[in-house]
Design a protein around this motif. Structure first.
Motif, short mmCIF file in Angstrom:
data_model
loop_
_atom_site.label_atom_id
_atom_site.label_comp_id
_atom_site.label_asym_id
_atom_site.label_seq_id
_atom_site.Cartn_x
_atom_site.Cartn_y
_atom_site.Cartn_z
N LEU A 182 10.26 -1.28 -6.78
CA LEU A 182 10.54 -2.72 -6.89
C LEU A 182 11.65 -3.04 -7.88
N GLY A 183 11.85 -2.19 -8.88
CA GLY A 183 12.84 -2.47 -9.91
C GLY A 183 14.24 -2.06 -9.51
N ASN A 184 15.20 -2.45 -10.31
CA ASN A 184 16.60 -2.10 -10.07
C ASN A 184 16.99 -0.81 -10.78
N ASN A 185 16.08 -0.24 -11.55
CA ASN A 185 16.37 0.97 -12.29
C ASN A 185 16.22 2.18 -11.37
N THR A 186 17.33 2.80 -10.97
CA THR A 186 17.28 3.91 -10.02
C THR A 186 16.78 5.21 -10.64
N SER A 187 16.58 5.23 -11.95
CA SER A 187 16.01 6.44 -12.56
C SER A 187 14.49 6.47 -12.41
N ARG A 188 13.91 5.35 -11.98
CA ARG A 188 12.46 5.27 -11.73
C ARG A 188 12.22 5.46 -10.25
N LYS A 189 11.54 6.51 -9.88
CA LYS A 189 11.36 6.89 -8.49
C LYS A 189 9.91 6.74 -8.05
N TRP A 190 9.69 6.87 -6.74
CA TRP A 190 8.35 6.96 -6.19
C TRP A 190 8.22 8.34 -5.55
N LYS A 191 7.18 9.06 -5.95
CA LYS A 191 6.91 10.39 -5.39
C LYS A 191 5.44 10.46 -4.97
N CYS A 192 5.17 11.32 -3.99
CA CYS A 192 3.79 11.54 -3.58
C CYS A 192 3.02 12.25 -4.69
N LYS A 218 7.04 17.60 -4.97
CA LYS A 218 6.65 16.22 -4.71
C LYS A 218 7.91 15.50 -4.22
N TYR A 219 7.76 14.58 -3.28
CA TYR A 219 8.93 13.92 -2.70
C TYR A 219 8.65 12.44 -2.47
N GLY A 220 9.71 11.70 -2.19
CA GLY A 220 9.59 10.26 -1.94
C GLY A 220 10.96 9.61 -1.90
N LEU A 221 11.11 8.50 -2.64
CA LEU A 221 12.36 7.74 -2.68
C LEU A 221 12.80 7.50 -4.12
N SER A 222 14.12 7.47 -4.34
CA SER A 222 14.59 7.03 -5.65
C SER A 222 14.89 5.53 -5.62
N PHE A 223 15.31 5.01 -4.45
CA PHE A 223 15.45 3.55 -4.29
C PHE A 223 15.61 3.23 -2.80
N ILE A 224 15.40 1.97 -2.47
CA ILE A 224 15.68 1.46 -1.13
C ILE A 224 16.05 0.00 -1.25
N LYS A 225 17.13 -0.39 -0.56
CA LYS A 225 17.62 -1.78 -0.57
C LYS A 225 17.81 -2.22 0.87
N PHE A 226 17.41 -3.45 1.15
CA PHE A 226 17.55 -4.04 2.47
C PHE A 226 18.56 -5.17 2.40
N SER A 237 0.85 -1.19 0.00
CA SER A 237 0.00 0.00 0.00
C SER A 237 0.88 1.24 0.00
N PHE A 238 0.24 2.40 -0.19
CA PHE A 238 0.95 3.68 -0.16
C PHE A 238 -0.06 4.77 0.15
N SER A 239 0.43 5.88 0.66
CA SER A 239 -0.47 7.00 0.98
C SER A 239 -0.90 7.72 -0.28
N SER A 240 0.02 7.88 -1.22
CA SER A 240 -0.28 8.48 -2.51
C SER A 240 0.87 8.21 -3.46
N GLU A 241 0.63 8.41 -4.75
CA GLU A 241 1.69 8.23 -5.73
C GLU A 241 1.46 9.16 -6.91
N ASP A 242 2.53 9.62 -7.48
CA ASP A 242 2.50 10.44 -8.68
C ASP A 242 2.06 9.56 -9.86
N GLU A 243 1.48 10.17 -10.88
CA GLU A 243 1.03 9.40 -12.03
C GLU A 243 2.18 8.73 -12.77
N VAL A 244 3.32 9.40 -12.83
CA VAL A 244 4.49 8.86 -13.53
C VAL A 244 5.40 8.10 -12.57
#
Length: 167
Positions: A25-35, A138-146, A11-18
């Motif tokens: 989930l992907g390994n491509n760091t040019s694809r980000k998640w933003k509110c 708009k803000y969020g993450l560009s990537f996260i790895k555990f 789930s997420f609180s919100s997401e940008d259309e793009v």
């Protein structure tokens, strides 16, 4: 240290259309998640790991967030999240207002994570991003790895293996 596989976005609180949440989930760091809209109070993302594991490190690529916090839980305890990484600064107030250093990367080791949470196994992750200093982005993450040290046998030399004519 092996990287833990994130199975899906719960789930997420919100997401940008793009810049959708699934981009994480992907390994491509040019694809980000933003509110979705600038000025949101916080942006929250819930992730499901492939299996319950000890988390011994986290690499976070920022996308204009001033603060990022990581909480953990187990399947079935959806409302009982515990802090694994306390709210950490990724941008100062001045950097936020001037939109500088928006993609800072920080790597956290086991020593940086909360005890005893880093000693237990978890399969649900809650990431909370906030940007109180700039209400126009708009803000969020560009990537996260555990990372986990479970199952990492690559550093152990197996004396029973033979390589060519060598032992």
């Amino acid at each position: 240290m092996p990287i833990l596989k994130v199975e899906r976005v719960i789930s997420f609180s919100s997401e940008d259309e793009v810049h959708t949440a699934d981009n994480i989930l992907g390994n491509n760091t040019s694809r980000k998640w933003k509110c979705k809209t600038p000025g949101e109070k916080n942006a929250v993302l819930f992730l499901q790991l492939e299996k319950a594991s000890k988390i011994t490190g986290i690499d976070i690529g920022n996308e204009h967030s001033a603060y990022i916090e990581v909480l953990v839980s187990r399947s079935g305890n959806d409302d009982d999240y515990k802090t694994l990484l306390v709210m950490s600064t990724f941008m100062s107030a001045i950097e936020s207002r001037q939109s500088t250093n928006i993609n800072r990367v920080r790597m956290f080791k086991k020593e940086d994570l909360s005890k005893p949470e880093c000693e237990e196994k978890w399969d649900r992750i809650k990431i909370v991003c906030t940007q109180p200093f700039n209400r126009h982005v708009k803000y969020g993450l560009s990537f996260i790895k555990f990372h986990s040290n479970e199952g990492d046998k690559s550093d152990i030399l197996d004396t029973n293996k033979k390589l060519g004519n060598f032992y």
